[in-house]
Design a protein around this motif. Sequence first.
Motif, short mmCIF file in Angstrom:
data_model
loop_
_atom_site.label_atom_id
_atom_site.label_comp_id
_atom_site.label_asym_id
_atom_site.label_seq_id
_atom_site.Cartn_x
_atom_site.Cartn_y
_atom_site.Cartn_z
N ARG A 53 0.84 -1.20 0.00
CA ARG A 53 0.00 0.00 0.00
C ARG A 53 0.87 1.24 0.00
N VAL A 54 0.63 2.07 -0.98
CA VAL A 54 1.36 3.34 -1.02
C VAL A 54 0.44 4.41 -0.50
N GLY A 55 0.89 5.15 0.46
CA GLY A 55 0.03 6.20 0.96
C GLY A 55 0.33 7.51 0.28
N HIS A 56 -0.71 8.19 -0.16
CA HIS A 56 -0.48 9.48 -0.77
C HIS A 56 -0.57 10.60 0.25
N LEU A 57 -0.92 10.20 1.45
CA LEU A 57 -1.18 11.22 2.45
C LEU A 57 -0.45 10.84 3.70
N SER A 58 0.28 11.71 4.25
CA SER A 58 0.84 11.41 5.55
C SER A 58 1.21 12.71 6.20
N VAL A 59 1.51 12.62 7.47
CA VAL A 59 1.86 13.83 8.19
C VAL A 59 3.21 14.35 7.71
N ARG A 60 4.07 13.42 7.31
CA ARG A 60 5.40 13.82 6.88
C ARG A 60 5.31 14.54 5.55
N ARG A 61 6.02 15.62 5.47
CA ARG A 61 6.11 16.34 4.20
C ARG A 61 7.43 16.00 3.54
N PHE A 62 7.52 16.26 2.24
CA PHE A 62 8.81 16.10 1.58
C PHE A 62 9.73 17.21 2.06
N ARG A 63 11.03 16.94 2.07
CA ARG A 63 11.97 17.92 2.61
C ARG A 63 12.72 18.64 1.49
N MET A 64 13.11 19.86 1.78
CA MET A 64 13.89 20.63 0.82
C MET A 64 15.35 20.58 1.21
N ARG A 65 16.20 20.45 0.21
CA ARG A 65 17.64 20.52 0.45
C ARG A 65 18.17 21.77 -0.22
N PRO A 66 19.35 22.20 0.20
CA PRO A 66 19.91 23.42 -0.39
C PRO A 66 20.20 23.23 -1.88
#
Lengths: 327, 321, 321
Positions: free
Chosen positions: B300-313
Amino acid sequence: MTDRRLLQVEELHVWFELGHGRELHAVQGISFDLAEGERLGLVGESGCGKTTTILALMGLLPGSASVSGRVLLNGEDILAEGEATVAPHRWHDVAMVFQGAMNAFNPVKTVGAQIAEPMELHGISSGRSAMARVRELLEMVGISGSRAGRYPHEFSGGMRQRAAIAMALACDPKVLLADEPTTALDVMVQAQILELLVALTNDLGLAMILVTHDLPVVAQVCGRAAVMYAGEIAETGPTQTLYHDPRHPYTRMLFAATPDLYGDDAVLSIPGVPPRLDREFEGCPFAPRCDSAFSRCAGEHPRLREIDPGHVAACHLNDVAVGAPAR
Amino acid sequence: MSASIQAPPVPDPLGAPAAVAPTRRGFMRELLFGSRQTVVGLAVIAFFVVIAVLAPDIVPHSVTQQTGPVYGAPNGHHLLGTDDGGIDMLSEVIYGARVSMLVGFAASVVCMVLGGLVGVLSGYFGGKTDIVLMRITDYFLVIPDVPLMIIAAAIFGRSLLNIIIIIGVIYWTSTARLLRAQVKSLRERVYVQRARSLGAGHSRLIGSHIMPQIAPLIVANTVLTIATAIFAETYISFLGLGDPSAISWGKLIQNSLTGGAVFHSAWWAIIPPGACVTVVILACTMVGQALEDSLNPRLRVGHLSVRRFRMRPFSARIESR
Amino acid sequence: MDYIVKRTGFALMTLFVAISLNFVLFRAIPGGAVSGLRCQHCSVKFREAIIKQYGLDKSKWEQYVVYLDRLGHGDLGTSIADNRPVWDDIRQPLVNTLPMIVAGTVISVLLGVLAGVVAAWRRGTLMDTANTWTALAFYAAPTQWIGILVVFYIALPLGLPAAGIESNTLSIFGPPSTWAFVTDRANHLLLPALTLGIGLYGEYALIVRSSMLETLGEDYVLTARAKGLKNWAIVWKHGLRNAMLPLVTLIALSFGYIVAGAIVVEDVFSYPGIGLATINAIGRQDYPVLQGIFLLLTVAVIVANFAADLLYFKLDPRVTT
């Protein structure tokens, strides 16, 4: 003359966590731009990172992803603070038609309600005026407005795709991202959908990025195309130029691999498989499968070089000055 | 009151092993020890089995004679205190393991045999056999378990064997359903067709081709049935229908109720038996579900989660690699 | 339409089978239903008179016909213990049990949905693991044990009523006001319902979690996110509605389990409902009463299953046949 394009993507990288400290470097420094009203094709094999790229443009990546790079929409970097800066632009400025639009609709809600949803959400219209607009949108994509109150399963695959396009246009976006909009549809319907997309982008002055692995589609619809391989851009340029004068072996082999319905040529497939993206590799990623690879290719990673204005390619063969074999 | 005291589906927060094909070598080992969840569960079950087997040798006191005060609190002499008859709780709990584990395992064997027969035959032969057997299964689900328990006890008397049979007869339906589905899909597989066209008889087809494929699933289901059986035993004891001479955890729980442990604040008579039941059932569920998950994986792939994608420099392209 | 007709047919068939089975089961008791009579010093003539009164002298077939006929008139027979019509004996307990069961189910659903959604929402994190295993632990624990613990650790310290349905002091100054009556009933209902809820919510939590995870993996969730909906809005508007579908039918289908739990809970809390009536009837071997109760409960289970079939049909617009 302003050189500013509608959308400029600079050095976009996407990594996915694989657990145990390992990472998948899915997109490795992609740069391209999109002018107003332009249709750009994003082409490549499955797994080359094209879907990930456009998901990144809208910040729709999962929590296991990390991103770096700039995405300039009208000069503003919408990816600057990650979710916070990209979220306001969703659907409003950049909308998407997903792969397999059949499932883009929630089965227990009516199609009309789902098309109206983003309008109400972004405060564009609500209630009866929203429903009127919904009918208008449906008509625009060739579906009778009276079907707005139906459920998704009452639509055929092609109609659902059209409805998904209507839904994408709901908030009058400037950029439409279409991810394989014609895969899983039969040929007749495919042609109709493509015609629809061309007509809509022309009529509405909409810019579009069309992601596909299907070259004839790109040839038909897009004026320019970017060819991706192993998470990187191999070549970008006008579609006709890519066909007639490709400057990257991958582009050339891709176009050659398209079956010619009227010719007797054997279908050439490209032998080998793309490299794994969870490891760093040296040299050109395409070298193992390339028919023109030479000594420089295994050790040195090729940079994107401008061949002509608007035509760039990342291949050592274009470095005539540096002792590449004559073509 | 249909046969619904079933073990529920368990998610696998600790991670199940990746899907394994049943025909690979070392498959069983990987299945059983591949994930932390199964190892922990198996360890717990093994612990209780050992205790059950060694019961007579490890009990500190007699379970039939009073060796302490009524509802005496735990002390050095009686680690878990004594019950309303002055009998050592620890010894009773240890002996209780014997009965409960025995009932659990034996009843699930009955379930497995009955359910397996019905399920395999139904799935393999299809057609009329399938319809008839499934109708029977449906009606079995309708029969309320409580009256069946009561009546069976009234007719056949209360003994451990009867309890085992009753539980088996009430709870075989889920096994039957599961196996029927599996066998049905297996029957259409190429190698089965091939063997059939070569003239293999039914028993050979079932025996050498289908059974090995579904054996792991049977094991997984049996473990879950053990959990159900142990739970059912506590219910039967609660109704007062258990074997009067056998000490089981269910009986001990019932004793604490009738003996007024609450009013004597005798937590040592209340908590241990129930806790043991809970722990063993949890362990069985852990193992059973993890096994089932790895045999029938659903990604199962979740499209929703509390975790957001992170930005790198931002990093400009590196010139050479 | 076709679907409804098929399900109705099935429901009626099972109803008939259940009624007949009920008859068969109770007649199968050795010594006949008369064995329950405290009739050690009865004269033979008295025995015969009783047998005649209960129509036990006729052939089994005749008894069956009489049974069906009586049922058609709403006559459930006469209690052996107190000679009153069975229906009179169970009417009040039924009325007592209903609100308690409803409250218990509501609690279990609320807890289940809460736990399930949180676990799915925070999949893979500690919240997920903790929630899931807690739910499982409560589900694995014998309900009577939970009840005893509730009495021990909640009722006694907090001074909440742990027995009966009415305070002794309620009517001490004359008929109580409606408000006093309702609050008193609610007070007594609270702990049994809570126990029922805690013991049952585990199954719902897991189904909700699993269903929610599946829903969250659907493409339309990604679409919703792309449209700009906030996470909680997606869960609320798209997630829950779809994820709850299985839950609704599950509740109807687990009615049997709810009833079994109610029996336990009423015994522990001496709550004078249908469960306690069952226990008492078992003790007194009052088979007509038992038969009546079980018939009622089996019918209720069948109706609940049927309702579940219809409900799913209504809730899922995809089911059109």
